[in-house]
Scaffold this motif. Structure first.
Motif, mmCIF file in Angstrom:
data_model
loop_
_atom_site.group_PDB
_atom_site.id
_atom_site.type_symbol
_atom_site.label_atom_id
_atom_site.label_comp_id
_atom_site.label_asym_id
_atom_site.label_seq_id
_atom_site.Cartn_x
_atom_site.Cartn_y
_atom_site.Cartn_z
ATOM 1 N N PRO A 70 5.008 69.993 -19.929
ATOM 2 C CA PRO A 70 3.634 69.612 -20.176
ATOM 3 C C PRO A 70 3.146 68.908 -18.867
ATOM 4 N N ARG A 82 -0.702 67.176 -17.352
ATOM 5 C CA ARG A 82 -1.708 66.267 -17.861
ATOM 6 C C ARG A 82 -2.785 66.902 -18.772
ATOM 7 N N HIS A 138 -2.426 70.022 -20.480
ATOM 8 C CA HIS A 138 -1.983 70.255 -21.805
ATOM 9 C C HIS A 138 -2.138 69.019 -22.598
ATOM 10 N N LEU A 139 -1.625 67.700 -22.334
ATOM 11 C CA LEU A 139 -1.775 66.703 -23.097
ATOM 12 C C LEU A 139 -3.258 66.290 -23.340
ATOM 13 N N ASP A 140 -4.047 66.597 -22.317
ATOM 14 C CA ASP A 140 -5.510 66.008 -22.712
ATOM 15 C C ASP A 140 -5.966 67.045 -23.630
ATOM 16 N N GLN A 155 -4.484 68.674 -26.044
ATOM 17 C CA GLN A 155 -3.889 68.478 -27.281
ATOM 18 C C GLN A 155 -4.606 67.168 -27.973
#
Length: 316
Positions: free
Chosen positions: A104, A106, A108-110, A112
């Motif tokens: 992942p 950043r 992707h995480l943002d 989500q």
């Protein structure tokens, strides 16, 4: 061998997609379509993000999960994956999404964090950056573990819905995607002898079918992959689905429901780099697949009521 008329040579090859892809693997027009599509998606992504606040919850909630493979190491690559997710939400309503990636980023995480109730990130060690073969093998082994709903809808940067007719296929088919056979006499022969193929890039699959694929891959996959590696240089998941699951193990064709090309064309249209004729489309399909499809058949889709310029800005 010299080719006196390269344009004519390419047109002749275009009538046989297999030769076209094998002999001209770095075709200029293919990458021109790809560059145009990515530019169009990135240009319109801010508008789509703004619209997303008004998207309603989908009527297919609890029945369908969206799956998308996003395994580029460049964080900006997520632009071309965020677009089909938001665009699918716009057409079908908000649905759970499983983003499958090797590592992942950043972005992707943002994403989500912005949609914590809808987006999950599934990490798998088998994915290699920009390697489609690794994605295909992961589909064979692990796809069923990425969702718990009865169905998954696989979307891509070049494969997404055009209209909300998904209900026609739920509960009726276990696997359906764009047909790999032209709309011709050859298609009807392929249907009769169950030798047609459906593209897995943009498709609907039942979870029970995905579990059957995994079982068959564990039994036959190593032998099939060994034979495939001797016969060509690439690996396609849909090749295994049809070469193995419907021929080596024909029981799967009796147990799991897979339509012929005529019905599958109503689900999605894929033009195979210009090899298909416009008249083969008689109505707007549920979805579209392929960079060249989206570019070459823009006017046809407009005639059927889907316009890329509404509300998006079209690039010329």
């Amino acid at each position: 061998m010299s080719v006196r008329n390269p344009d004519l040579f390419k047109r002749l090859l275009n009538d046989n997609t297999m030769l076209f892809d094998k002999l001209v693997p770095f075709l200029d027009k293919h990458y021109a379509f790809k560059d145009w599509l990515y530019a169009w998606e990135r240009f319109n992504l801010p508008m789509l993000r703004e619209m997303s606040a008004g998207f309603k919850v989908s009527q297919y909630l609890g029945k369908v999960t969206l799956l998308i493979y996003s395994f580029g190491s460049n964080e900006n690559d997520f632009d071309i994956h965020e677009f089909p997710i938001l665009h699918t939400w716009r057409v079908l309503g908000k649905l759970p999404v499983s983003i499958i990636t090797g590592k992942p980023t950043r972005r992707h995480l943002d994403f989500q964090a912005k949609y914590p109730d809808l987006v999950s990130i599934r990490t798998t060690i088998g994915l290699v950056d920009a390697n489609v073969d690794s994605m295909s093998q992961d589909c064979m082994m692990n796809l069923h573990s990425y969702f718990t709903t009865p169905y998954c809808l696989i979307i891509q940067d070049d494969g997404f819905p055009l209209q909300d007719t998904l209900g026609r296929y739920l509960g009726k088919w276990d696997y359906i995607g764009a047909p790999n056979v032209q709309d011709s006499f050859r298609q009807h022969i392929a249907d009769i002898f169950l030798r047609d193929g459906l593209n897995g890039g943009f498709c609907l699959r039942s979870r029970r079918y995905c579990k059957a694929v995994t079982w068959n891959w564990r039994v036959w996959g190593r032998l099939w992959a060994s034979w495939r590696s001797r016969s060509s240089h690439d690996f396609k998941s849909e090749d295994f689905l049809y070469v193995c699951m419907t021929r080596i193990n024909p029981f799967t064709r009796l147990r799991y429901r897979v339509p012929g090309a005529k019905i599958a064309r109503e689900f999605a249209f894929y033009d195979l780099l210009g090899a298909w004729r416009v008249p083969s489309l008689t109505a707007l399909p549920f979805g579209v697949h392929g960079q060249s499809t989206i570019w070459q058949y823009r006017q046809v889709m407009r005639d059927f009521g889907y316009d890329l310029t509404t509300p998006f800005q079209e690039l010329s």
